[in-house]
Design a protein around this motif. Structure first.
Motif, mmCIF file in Angstrom:
data_model
loop_
_atom_site.group_PDB
_atom_site.id
_atom_site.type_symbol
_atom_site.label_atom_id
_atom_site.label_comp_id
_atom_site.label_asym_id
_atom_site.label_seq_id
_atom_site.Cartn_x
_atom_site.Cartn_y
_atom_site.Cartn_z
ATOM 1 N N HIS A 42 0.848 -1.187 0.000
ATOM 2 C CA HIS A 42 0.000 0.000 0.000
ATOM 3 C C HIS A 42 0.882 1.235 0.000
ATOM 4 C CE1 HIS A 42 0.890 0.615 4.260
ATOM 5 N NE2 HIS A 42 0.651 -0.677 4.421
ATOM 6 N N HIS A 43 0.275 2.369 -0.261
ATOM 7 C CA HIS A 43 1.020 3.634 -0.330
ATOM 8 C C HIS A 43 0.691 4.538 0.847
ATOM 9 C CE1 HIS A 43 2.353 2.472 -4.282
ATOM 10 N NE2 HIS A 43 1.088 2.216 -4.622
ATOM 11 N N SER A 44 0.032 4.024 1.846
ATOM 12 C CA SER A 44 -0.289 4.795 3.037
ATOM 13 C C SER A 44 0.950 4.912 3.916
ATOM 14 C CB SER A 44 -1.412 4.105 3.815
ATOM 15 O OG SER A 44 -2.562 3.996 3.023
ATOM 16 N N PRO A 45 0.992 5.928 4.788
ATOM 17 C CA PRO A 45 2.161 6.054 5.658
ATOM 18 C C PRO A 45 2.246 4.899 6.652
ATOM 19 C CG PRO A 45 0.472 7.630 6.282
ATOM 20 C CD PRO A 45 0.026 6.998 5.003
ATOM 21 N N ILE A 46 3.457 4.496 6.964
ATOM 22 C CA ILE A 46 3.697 3.420 7.921
ATOM 23 C C ILE A 46 4.177 4.067 9.217
ATOM 24 C CG2 ILE A 46 5.053 1.358 8.419
ATOM 25 C CD1 ILE A 46 5.278 0.985 5.370
ATOM 26 N N PHE A 47 3.418 3.874 10.272
ATOM 27 C CA PHE A 47 3.732 4.514 11.539
ATOM 28 C C PHE A 47 4.644 3.614 12.362
ATOM 29 C CE2 PHE A 47 -0.394 6.144 10.214
ATOM 30 C CZ PHE A 47 -0.126 7.509 10.218
ATOM 31 N N SER A 48 5.524 4.243 13.120
ATOM 32 C CA SER A 48 6.457 3.466 13.939
ATOM 33 C C SER A 48 5.741 2.932 15.178
ATOM 34 C CB SER A 48 7.642 4.340 14.357
ATOM 35 O OG SER A 48 7.184 5.440 15.125
#
Length: 62
Positions: A42-48
């Motif tokens: 996916h192109h959504s942001p990946i949160f830490s």
């Protein structure tokens, strides 16, 4: 079983095949549906992971 009977030229429907399989104690293998549980492409942001180094000392702290 149905494919083998059709190759021999015997015309059968699913009820006849089921009855024959029950008579000969044959159990069909059920096909399991593939269920995708995660979409990693996916192109959504990946949160830490903010709780990676957190060690809770009691209930309801996270």
């Amino acid at each position: 079983m149905g494919a083998a009977l059709r190759q021999q030229g015997v015309v059968v429907n699913h009820k006849k095949i089921r009855r024959l399989m029950v008579e000969h104690y044959l159990v069909p293998r059920m096909r399991r549906r593939f269920v995708a549980s995660t979409d990693s492409n996916h192109h959504s942001p990946i949160f830490s992971n903010l709780a990676k180094d957190f060690v809770p000392t009691g209930p309801n702290q996270l």
